[in-house]
Design a protein around this motif. Structure first.
Motif, PDB file in Angstrom:
ATOM      1  N   ILE A  80      -4.584  -7.747  -4.843  1.00  0.00           N
ATOM      2  CA  ILE A  80      -6.264  -8.429  -4.114  1.00  0.00           C
ATOM      3  C   ILE A  80      -6.926  -7.610  -4.160  1.00  0.00           C
ATOM      4  CG2 ILE A  80      -6.968  -9.597  -2.321  1.00  0.00           C
ATOM      5  CD1 ILE A  80      -4.140 -10.476  -2.154  1.00  0.00           C
ATOM      6  N   ALA A  81      -6.557  -6.189  -3.942  1.00  0.00           N
ATOM      7  CA  ALA A  81      -7.267  -4.610  -3.163  1.00  0.00           C
ATOM      8  C   ALA A  81      -6.919  -4.196  -4.737  1.00  0.00           C
ATOM      9  CB  ALA A  81      -7.483  -4.737  -2.126  1.00  0.00           C
ATOM     10  N   PRO A  82      -7.281  -4.014  -5.973  1.00  0.00           N
ATOM     11  CA  PRO A  82      -6.778  -2.586  -6.541  1.00  0.00           C
ATOM     12  C   PRO A  82      -7.837  -1.996  -6.148  1.00  0.00           C
ATOM     13  CG  PRO A  82      -8.786  -4.617  -7.954  1.00  0.00           C
ATOM     14  CD  PRO A  82      -8.264  -4.819  -6.451  1.00  0.00           C
ATOM     15  N   GLN A  83      -8.651  -1.384  -5.757  1.00  0.00           N
ATOM     16  CA  GLN A  83      -9.389  -0.152  -5.305  1.00  0.00           C
ATOM     17  C   GLN A  83      -9.374   0.412  -4.620  1.00  0.00           C
ATOM     18  OE1 GLN A  83     -11.532  -3.137  -6.236  1.00  0.00           O
ATOM     19  NE2 GLN A  83     -12.076  -2.828  -9.062  1.00  0.00           N
ATOM     20  N   SER A  84      -8.730  -0.745  -3.612  1.00  0.00           N
ATOM     21  CA  SER A  84      -8.227   0.202  -2.026  1.00  0.00           C
ATOM     22  C   SER A  84      -7.505   0.200  -1.406  1.00  0.00           C
ATOM     23  CB  SER A  84      -9.920  -0.183  -1.131  1.00  0.00           C
ATOM     24  OG  SER A  84      -9.980  -1.725  -1.539  1.00  0.00           O
ATOM     25  N   TYR A  85      -6.372  -0.187  -2.014  1.00  0.00           N
ATOM     26  CA  TYR A  85      -4.850  -0.853  -1.209  1.00  0.00           C
ATOM     27  C   TYR A  85      -4.380   0.659  -0.607  1.00  0.00           C
ATOM     28  CZ  TYR A  85      -2.542   0.627  -5.924  1.00  0.00           C
ATOM     29  OH  TYR A  85      -1.959   1.799  -7.023  1.00  0.00           O
ATOM     30  N   ARG A  86      -4.407   1.428  -1.569  1.00  0.00           N
ATOM     31  CA  ARG A  86      -4.554   2.990  -1.009  1.00  0.00           C
ATOM     32  C   ARG A  86      -4.879   3.580   0.318  1.00  0.00           C
ATOM     33  NH1 ARG A  86      -1.758   6.502  -5.205  1.00  0.00           N
ATOM     34  NH2 ARG A  86      -1.721   5.026  -6.794  1.00  0.00           N
ATOM     35  N   ARG A  87      -6.078   3.302   0.616  1.00  0.00           N
ATOM     36  CA  ARG A  87      -6.621   3.763   2.131  1.00  0.00           C
ATOM     37  C   ARG A  87      -5.950   2.655   2.796  1.00  0.00           C
ATOM     38  NH1 ARG A  87     -11.354   1.289   3.480  1.00  0.00           N
ATOM     39  NH2 ARG A  87     -11.817   0.858   1.155  1.00  0.00           N
ATOM     40  N   HIS A  88      -5.901   1.462   2.264  1.00  0.00           N
ATOM     41  CA  HIS A  88      -5.458   0.555   3.144  1.00  0.00           C
ATOM     42  C   HIS A  88      -3.704   0.912   4.200  1.00  0.00           C
ATOM     43  CE1 HIS A  88      -8.410  -2.405   3.186  1.00  0.00           C
ATOM     44  NE2 HIS A  88      -8.435  -2.895   2.442  1.00  0.00           N
ATOM     45  N   VAL A  89      -2.983   1.199   2.890  1.00  0.00           N
ATOM     46  CA  VAL A  89      -1.774   1.473   3.150  1.00  0.00           C
ATOM     47  C   VAL A  89      -1.797   3.075   3.770  1.00  0.00           C
ATOM     48  CG1 VAL A  89       0.472   2.374   1.693  1.00  0.00           C
ATOM     49  CG2 VAL A  89      -1.039   0.679   0.545  1.00  0.00           C
ATOM     50  N   TRP A  90      -3.049   3.679   4.300  1.00  0.00           N
ATOM     51  CA  TRP A  90      -2.543   5.431   4.931  1.00  0.00           C
ATOM     52  C   TRP A  90      -3.021   4.401   5.821  1.00  0.00           C
ATOM     53  CZ3 TRP A  90      -0.032   9.236   4.276  1.00  0.00           C
ATOM     54  CH2 TRP A  90       0.457  10.125   2.569  1.00  0.00           C
ATOM     55  N   ARG A  91      -4.259   3.940   6.249  1.00  0.00           N
ATOM     56  CA  ARG A  91      -4.546   2.985   7.500  1.00  0.00           C
ATOM     57  C   ARG A  91      -3.176   2.704   8.457  1.00  0.00           C
ATOM     58  NH1 ARG A  91     -10.084  -0.610   7.859  1.00  0.00           N
ATOM     59  NH2 ARG A  91     -10.964   1.255   7.280  1.00  0.00           N
ATOM     60  N   ALA A  92      -2.650   1.659   7.035  1.00  0.00           N
ATOM     61  CA  ALA A  92      -1.811   0.820   8.640  1.00  0.00           C
ATOM     62  C   ALA A  92      -0.788   2.205   8.907  1.00  0.00           C
ATOM     63  CB  ALA A  92      -0.352   0.190   7.006  1.00  0.00           C
ATOM     64  N   ARG A  93      -0.047   3.194   7.774  1.00  0.00           N
ATOM     65  CA  ARG A  93       0.710   4.404   8.470  1.00  0.00           C
ATOM     66  C   ARG A  93       0.145   5.075   9.098  1.00  0.00           C
ATOM     67  NH1 ARG A  93       2.260   6.406   2.340  1.00  0.00           N
ATOM     68  NH2 ARG A  93       3.218   4.496   1.662  1.00  0.00           N
ATOM     69  N   ALA A  94      -1.010   5.345   9.567  1.00  0.00           N
ATOM     70  CA  ALA A  94      -1.747   6.152  10.404  1.00  0.00           C
ATOM     71  C   ALA A  94      -1.687   5.313  11.763  1.00  0.00           C
ATOM     72  CB  ALA A  94      -3.130   6.328  10.125  1.00  0.00           C
ATOM     73  N   SER A  95      -1.547   4.014  11.802  1.00  0.00           N
ATOM     74  CA  SER A  95      -2.298   3.601  13.073  1.00  0.00           C
ATOM     75  C   SER A  95      -0.442   3.208  12.907  1.00  0.00           C
ATOM     76  CB  SER A  95      -2.684   1.640  12.755  1.00  0.00           C
ATOM     77  OG  SER A  95      -2.049   0.548  13.631  1.00  0.00           O
ATOM     78  N   ARG A  96       0.445   2.943  12.566  1.00  0.00           N
ATOM     79  CA  ARG A  96       2.473   3.236  13.072  1.00  0.00           C
ATOM     80  C   ARG A  96       2.424   4.637  14.150  1.00  0.00           C
ATOM     81  NH1 ARG A  96       4.174   0.725   8.401  1.00  0.00           N
ATOM     82  NH2 ARG A  96       4.740   2.769   7.705  1.00  0.00           N
ATOM     83  N   ILE A  97       1.682   5.126  13.028  1.00  0.00           N
ATOM     84  CA  ILE A  97       2.282   6.670  13.510  1.00  0.00           C
ATOM     85  C   ILE A  97       1.146   7.355  15.569  1.00  0.00           C
ATOM     86  CG2 ILE A  97       1.646   9.139  13.529  1.00  0.00           C
ATOM     87  CD1 ILE A  97       2.215   9.189  10.075  1.00  0.00           C
ATOM     88  N   TRP A  98      -0.214   6.172  15.380  1.00  0.00           N
ATOM     89  CA  TRP A  98      -0.350   6.902  16.627  1.00  0.00           C
ATOM     90  C   TRP A  98       0.109   5.736  17.705  1.00  0.00           C
ATOM     91  CZ3 TRP A  98      -4.126   9.597  18.385  1.00  0.00           C
ATOM     92  CH2 TRP A  98      -4.657   8.974  19.741  1.00  0.00           C
ATOM     93  N   LYS A  99       0.436   4.775  17.195  1.00  0.00           N
ATOM     94  CA  LYS A  99       1.168   3.407  18.240  1.00  0.00           C
ATOM     95  C   LYS A  99       2.418   4.533  18.598  1.00  0.00           C
ATOM     96  CE  LYS A  99      -0.468  -0.422  16.976  1.00  0.00           C
ATOM     97  NZ  LYS A  99      -0.357  -1.760  16.498  1.00  0.00           N
ATOM     98  N   ARG A 100       3.111   5.359  18.255  1.00  0.00           N
ATOM     99  CA  ARG A 100       3.683   5.770  17.948  1.00  0.00           C
ATOM    100  C   ARG A 100       3.986   6.929  18.954  1.00  0.00           C
ATOM    101  NH1 ARG A 100       7.553   6.198  12.889  1.00  0.00           N
ATOM    102  NH2 ARG A 100       7.672   4.603  12.934  1.00  0.00           N
ATOM    103  N   TYR A 101       3.045   7.777  19.157  1.00  0.00           N
ATOM    104  CA  TYR A 101       2.077   8.912  19.189  1.00  0.00           C
ATOM    105  C   TYR A 101       2.068   8.163  20.977  1.00  0.00           C
ATOM    106  CZ  TYR A 101      -1.070  11.833  21.728  1.00  0.00           C
ATOM    107  OH  TYR A 101      -1.879  13.031  22.745  1.00  0.00           O
TER     108      TYR A 101
END
Length: 89
Positions: free
Chosen positions: A11-32
């Motif tokens: 769906i988003a070939p240009q920005s899918y990696r940014r979305h994945v990293w944002r999701a990972r960062a969100s999980r890490i932030w919530k864990r913190y």
């Protein structure tokens, strides 16, 4: 997760990696935040316990000591004061 990753890349070939990293960062932030809240609760409980058992007893001892020096009952007010008991000033 692979299916979601594949669909996101489709769906988003240009920005899918940014979305994945944002999701990972969100999980890490919530864990913190969970860990920080647990540590804050622990620190608060320990500090209040220390205050209750270490700092409070000397004040209670001083209050009892001061109470022994006070005469029992009401203390009369001297008539020389001249202030009205109902006046604010």
């Amino acid at each position: 997760m692979n299916y979601t990753y594949t669909q996101l890349a489709r769906i988003a070939p240009q920005s899918y990696r940014r979305h994945v990293w944002r999701a990972r960062a969100s999980r890490i932030w919530k864990r913190y935040l969970r860990v920080a809240a647990a540590l804050a609760g622990l620190f608060g409980a320990v500090s209040l316990t220390i205050i209750y058992f270490v700092l409070l007893p000397p004040f209670a001892w001083l209050a009892r000591r001061a109470q022994r020096r006070e005469p029992p009952g009401w203390a009369p007010i001297s008539p020389a004061a001249g202030d009205s008991p109902t006046s604010q000033y």
